[in-house]
Design an enzyme around this catalytic site. Structure first.
Site, short mmCIF file in Angstrom:
data_model
loop_
_atom_site.label_atom_id
_atom_site.label_comp_id
_atom_site.label_asym_id
_atom_site.label_seq_id
_atom_site.Cartn_x
_atom_site.Cartn_y
_atom_site.Cartn_z
N TYR A 101 47.93 37.19 50.43
CA TYR A 101 48.25 37.09 49.01
C TYR A 101 48.96 35.76 48.77
O TYR A 101 49.85 35.38 49.54
CB TYR A 101 49.18 38.24 48.59
CG TYR A 101 49.62 38.13 47.15
CD1 TYR A 101 48.91 38.78 46.15
CD2 TYR A 101 50.71 37.34 46.79
CE1 TYR A 101 49.28 38.65 44.82
CE2 TYR A 101 51.08 37.20 45.46
CZ TYR A 101 50.36 37.87 44.48
OH TYR A 101 50.72 37.73 43.17
N GLU A 189 46.81 33.08 40.82
CA GLU A 189 46.92 34.06 41.90
C GLU A 189 45.62 34.18 42.68
O GLU A 189 44.55 34.23 42.09
CB GLU A 189 47.28 35.43 41.29
CG GLU A 189 47.38 36.56 42.29
CD GLU A 189 47.58 37.92 41.59
OE1 GLU A 189 48.72 38.41 41.58
OE2 GLU A 189 46.60 38.47 41.05
#
Ligand code: GDP
Ligand code: MN
Length: 377
Positions: A101, A189
């Site tokens: 992530y 993201e």
């Protein structure tokens, strides 16, 4: 404003972030052409402006053309998290070895852009933050200095990277930070940022642009128009009388006359209605909830003004609908309510318990909505 995944990935490519080869399709008939170009297996990804599509059934793997066609047909029919699917990104499926992530966002409390990284990608970050906060590493970024390479490498090491992976991670982080700054983003993201047999790749890429900065990015006007038209389409599908306007105060009323009068009063006190939304007569809590959610999801709406005069509509049902919408929606916005008429006492109690400001006079409610909209802006 949320960009769609394929739009965000176009930007990622410009900044040399590796993404899987993909083709955007707008009807199932185009899936064969995409497969001819990409080869099999492919992943079909519904292009809706929210995260968590995988869990909601919006991301599917297909091993052969028939399966791909069926999935495409099914996705175009469906709504994913309340959004109709107008396009699908077909991508060459990647062989994932590890999911990471990585994101950049604003830490408002500390007035810094912050980089968030984790060795446990794939899961939504909110869930990970709840279940395993220690797995998320935060790196605040000094605005005058920018991203420091050695700090990024330290973060990379902490999430278990070394060698080529660590170098890719550093390059991708640099590019993402540059995108964040260049595009006035609220969020950039990649989840998952994956280690694959083809190297490190952003399998998913997401961008939210600061609505107040859109005027600096005329290239997003089309996307914004689409997002707004999207709101009209969604409302129409849910059976409301809904018209999109260009202000920032969301209006909900029952009956066309009262709804228009509500818009007039807001205008009179110097506010600008964002919409016309008439829930009709006799609406129950479910319908009220859906109406409030339409406005919560509309990025232009800063404050919601609910003005209901209960005849066959019960004030208590309206109140329950408002409270349910606020509980279910991840987006919170101030709500001002004037709910009078049938079952008024009960409705008032429910709203008071939920902390929603209540007014008996339409003028007072309108004034408060205008004040709040100015405060939020
Ligand atoms: P989101 O649920 O909206 O965040 O959509 P994602 O693009 O992140 O996809 C959800 C999940 O599907 C990812 O976490 C991956 O596990 C899986 N996925 C996405 N693309 C691929 C791929 O190319 N290959 C494989 N094996 N899995 C994928
Ligand atoms: Mn994702």
């Amino acid at each position: 404003m949320n960009l769609l995944e394929y739009e965000a990935k176009e930007i990622a490519k410009k900044y040399h972030i590796p993404v899987p080869p993909g083709v955007l399709i707008e009807e199932p008939g185009q899936v064969q052409q995409a497969i001819d170009e990409l080869g099999l297996p492919v992943v079909l990804k519904a292009q809706v402006p929210v995260a968590g599509r995988g869990k909601a059934g919006g991301v599917k793997l297909a091993r052969d053309p028939d399966e791909a066609y069926e999935i495409a047909e099914e996705l175009f029919e469906k709504e994913i998290k309340g959004y109709p699917v107008y396009s699908i990104l077909v991508e060459k499926a990647a062989n994932i070895q590890r999911e990471l992530y990585l994101s950049f966002t604003l830490d408002r409390a500390n007035r810094r852009v912050v980089m968030l990284a984790s060795g446990e990608g794939g899961m939504e970050i909110e869930e990970l933050a709840k279940e395993k906060p220690e797995a998320i590493i935060k790196l605040p970024i000094e605005p005058e200095i920018g991203l420091k390479a050695h700090e990024v490498r330290e973060v990379g090491k902490k999430i278990g990277l070394s060698g080529n992976c660590l170098r890719s991670f550093e390059q991708i982080a640099k590019s993402m930070y540059k995108i964040f700054m260049d595009y006035d983003a609220d969020l950039v993201e990649s989840n998952p940022l994956a280690i694959t047999d083809q190297g490190m790749m952003a399998l998913d890429f997401r961008m939210i642009i600061d609505d107040n900065a859109i005027f600096r990015h005329p290239e997003f006007e089309a996307a914004r128009e689409r997002e707004l038209r999207g709101a009209e389409k969604i409302a129409a599908k849910r059976g409301f009388f809904y018209v999109e306007l260009d202000g920032d105060i969301g209006i909900i009323g029952n009956g066309a006359g009262l709804t228009m009068a509500t818009m007039d009063v807001v205008n009179y006190y110097g506010g600008r209605p964002a919409n016309f939304l008439d829930i009709g007569g006799g609406a129950r809590r479910e319908r009220v909830k859906e109406a409030v959610k339409v406005l919560l999801e509309n990025p232009r709406v800063k404050v919601i003004f609910v003005n209901i005069f209960g005849g066959i509509t019960l004030a208590s049902e309206v109140a329950l609908g408002i409270v349910a919408a606020l509980q279910e929606s991840p987006v919170k916005k101030p709500i001002v309510a004037r709910v009078v008429g049938t079952a008024e006492e009960e409705g008032r109690k429910i709203l008071q318990e939920a902390g929603i400001p209540l007014f008996e006079s339409m003028d007072e409610a309108a004034k408060e909505a205008v004040r709040l909209a100015k405060e939020v802006a």
